[in-house]
Design an enzyme around this catalytic site. Sequence first.
Site, mmCIF file in Angstrom:
data_model
loop_
_atom_site.group_PDB
_atom_site.id
_atom_site.type_symbol
_atom_site.label_atom_id
_atom_site.label_comp_id
_atom_site.label_asym_id
_atom_site.label_seq_id
_atom_site.Cartn_x
_atom_site.Cartn_y
_atom_site.Cartn_z
ATOM 1 N N CYS A 115 0.736 4.536 6.580
ATOM 2 C CA CYS A 115 0.972 3.195 7.107
ATOM 3 C C CYS A 115 2.427 2.744 7.017
ATOM 4 O O CYS A 115 2.756 1.652 7.467
ATOM 5 C CB CYS A 115 0.063 2.194 6.391
ATOM 6 S SG CYS A 115 -1.685 2.542 6.648
ATOM 7 N N PHE A 132 -1.473 4.489 2.182
ATOM 8 C CA PHE A 132 -2.261 5.440 1.412
ATOM 9 C C PHE A 132 -1.404 6.668 1.121
ATOM 10 O O PHE A 132 -0.627 7.124 1.956
ATOM 11 C CB PHE A 132 -3.494 5.866 2.197
ATOM 12 C CG PHE A 132 -4.600 4.848 2.221
ATOM 13 C CD1 PHE A 132 -4.505 3.668 1.506
ATOM 14 C CD2 PHE A 132 -5.746 5.068 2.959
ATOM 15 C CE1 PHE A 132 -5.532 2.732 1.523
ATOM 16 C CE2 PHE A 132 -6.778 4.143 2.990
ATOM 17 C CZ PHE A 132 -6.673 2.976 2.272
ATOM 18 N N LYS A 187 -0.579 -9.141 10.574
ATOM 19 C CA LYS A 187 -1.868 -8.442 10.633
ATOM 20 C C LYS A 187 -3.021 -9.431 10.750
ATOM 21 O O LYS A 187 -4.112 -9.066 11.192
ATOM 22 C CB LYS A 187 -2.053 -7.558 9.407
ATOM 23 C CG LYS A 187 -1.120 -6.355 9.350
ATOM 24 C CD LYS A 187 -1.416 -5.498 8.130
ATOM 25 C CE LYS A 187 -0.485 -4.297 8.017
ATOM 26 N NZ LYS A 187 0.889 -4.676 7.634
ATOM 27 N N HIS A 244 3.572 -6.715 4.251
ATOM 28 C CA HIS A 244 2.539 -5.734 4.609
ATOM 29 C C HIS A 244 1.223 -6.488 4.801
ATOM 30 O O HIS A 244 0.548 -6.307 5.801
ATOM 31 C CB HIS A 244 2.418 -4.657 3.545
ATOM 32 C CG HIS A 244 1.443 -3.591 3.895
ATOM 33 N ND1 HIS A 244 1.665 -2.706 4.917
ATOM 34 C CD2 HIS A 244 0.224 -3.270 3.376
ATOM 35 C CE1 HIS A 244 0.624 -1.877 5.029
ATOM 36 N NE2 HIS A 244 -0.261 -2.201 4.095
ATOM 37 N N HIS A 258 -4.470 -4.200 11.661
ATOM 38 C CA HIS A 258 -3.668 -3.169 10.988
ATOM 39 C C HIS A 258 -3.761 -1.883 11.806
ATOM 40 O O HIS A 258 -4.774 -1.174 11.764
ATOM 41 C CB HIS A 258 -4.208 -2.952 9.576
ATOM 42 C CG HIS A 258 -3.364 -2.057 8.720
ATOM 43 N ND1 HIS A 258 -2.282 -1.349 9.192
ATOM 44 C CD2 HIS A 258 -3.452 -1.745 7.385
ATOM 45 C CE1 HIS A 258 -1.743 -0.655 8.214
ATOM 46 N NE2 HIS A 258 -2.431 -0.867 7.112
ATOM 47 N N GLU A 295 1.687 -6.879 -3.735
ATOM 48 C CA GLU A 295 2.859 -7.256 -2.958
ATOM 49 C C GLU A 295 3.521 -8.509 -3.522
ATOM 50 O O GLU A 295 4.753 -8.590 -3.607
ATOM 51 C CB GLU A 295 2.432 -7.480 -1.508
ATOM 52 C CG GLU A 295 3.566 -7.471 -0.528
ATOM 53 C CD GLU A 295 3.080 -7.422 0.908
ATOM 54 O OE1 GLU A 295 3.902 -7.704 1.795
ATOM 55 O OE2 GLU A 295 1.893 -7.114 1.151
#
Length: 427
Positions: free
Chosen positions: A173, A409, A345, A313, A350, A324
């Site tokens: 990502c 990830f 998002k 994010h 996403h 975050e």
Amino acid sequence: MSAERPRRAVVTGVGVIAPGGVGREEFWQRITGGKPAIRTITAFDPARFRSRIAAECDFDPAELGLSPREIRRNDRFTQFALASAAEAVEDSGIDWGSTDRDRTGVCLGSAVGASITLEEEYVVASDHGREWEVDPSHAMPFLHQALVPSSAATELAVRFGARGPAAVVSTGCTSGIDAIGHALRLIEDGEADVMIAGASDAPITPITVACFDAIRATSPLNESPELASRPFDAERKGFVLGEGCAVLVVEELEHARARGARVYCEITGYAARANGFHMTGLRPDGFELGEAVKDVMAQARLNPEDLGYISAHGSGTQQNDRHETAAYTRALGDAARQIPISSIKSVIGHSLGAIGSIEMAACALAIDRGVVPPTANLTTPDPECYLDYTPLTARETSVPHALSVGSGFGGFQSAMVFSKNVAGEAA
């Protein structure tokens, strides 16, 4: 890092394919309006899945200028990239007739590549999984295009006659930020003068939905799709899968000046870290992301109070949003509470590897237009997400510098800073 940066990189073109609108302007209106483009999945019947919603693009490749041959041989994610790159190149105003193609390169990011084509062709060749040994004669003639990740960068290079460096970056990502970061380094190192850079993903397939269902990462709020993506909200239930692409024309500053280009912003810093911790888990203290932010701020020679916007994010999972928040606090100190932050998002979902480049496009436009897009659906802030996450409504404000971060990830953590032209210099 040396005291001087003799070669600098600027953004001169922006192209976007995103849910809720095709093209840069529709994308901008959608995210600043805070109207989520999330619906029940239409690409296939999602009835058997826990999460049955996604942010889909209403995309017609022929309408956007792709030839029948380009459409036939390319997966949807490559089609997105071709259309986005065409918009970005047109926006940049580059005269290809006088541009040195040997000094023009391509860098495209993607997390899952041609997943639609690969899944569809496996279903055909295996007769819906009934045959263990598949007959390759049943597969499409361009299956190699889907199997080889570099084919996407090749397609862009062929379309624009770019004979410089060409690469595909796949870091989950964070692929979008990392692809633009790679383009930046190639320009700084003198390997290219112009880079067509960004990321694309079209992951809305049964196998992808099943994978995220299995780890319960995606939102189950199927009855109210438009409310399902809720970053930093106490009621968040996970992220919403999306798709899309953004491509930027990244150009060496003096090259842009020589042709009188319009400049959106300068790329003043890029940093990446890995957490070495867990394939899908995050340390709650936000250490590695915080270190990436510290690094990128030092490269850009900025103090925390210089930032006008942070593109988060903001996936909408419980652990990411708290991680975050801790990272910003660790890296930016008390100033973190004064900086407008938001997650787009909440509006466009996403899109895995593509989202970093889409968020960088949002940063370029925020700097250019002096508007911070909101975080949609943020009605009940999580007390552990205590920063200014710009709930519900866009904010008009000067954005001299914008920071964007990505978390993927595998433990990937990336950060990038876009800045208005330094000291008011005109390109």
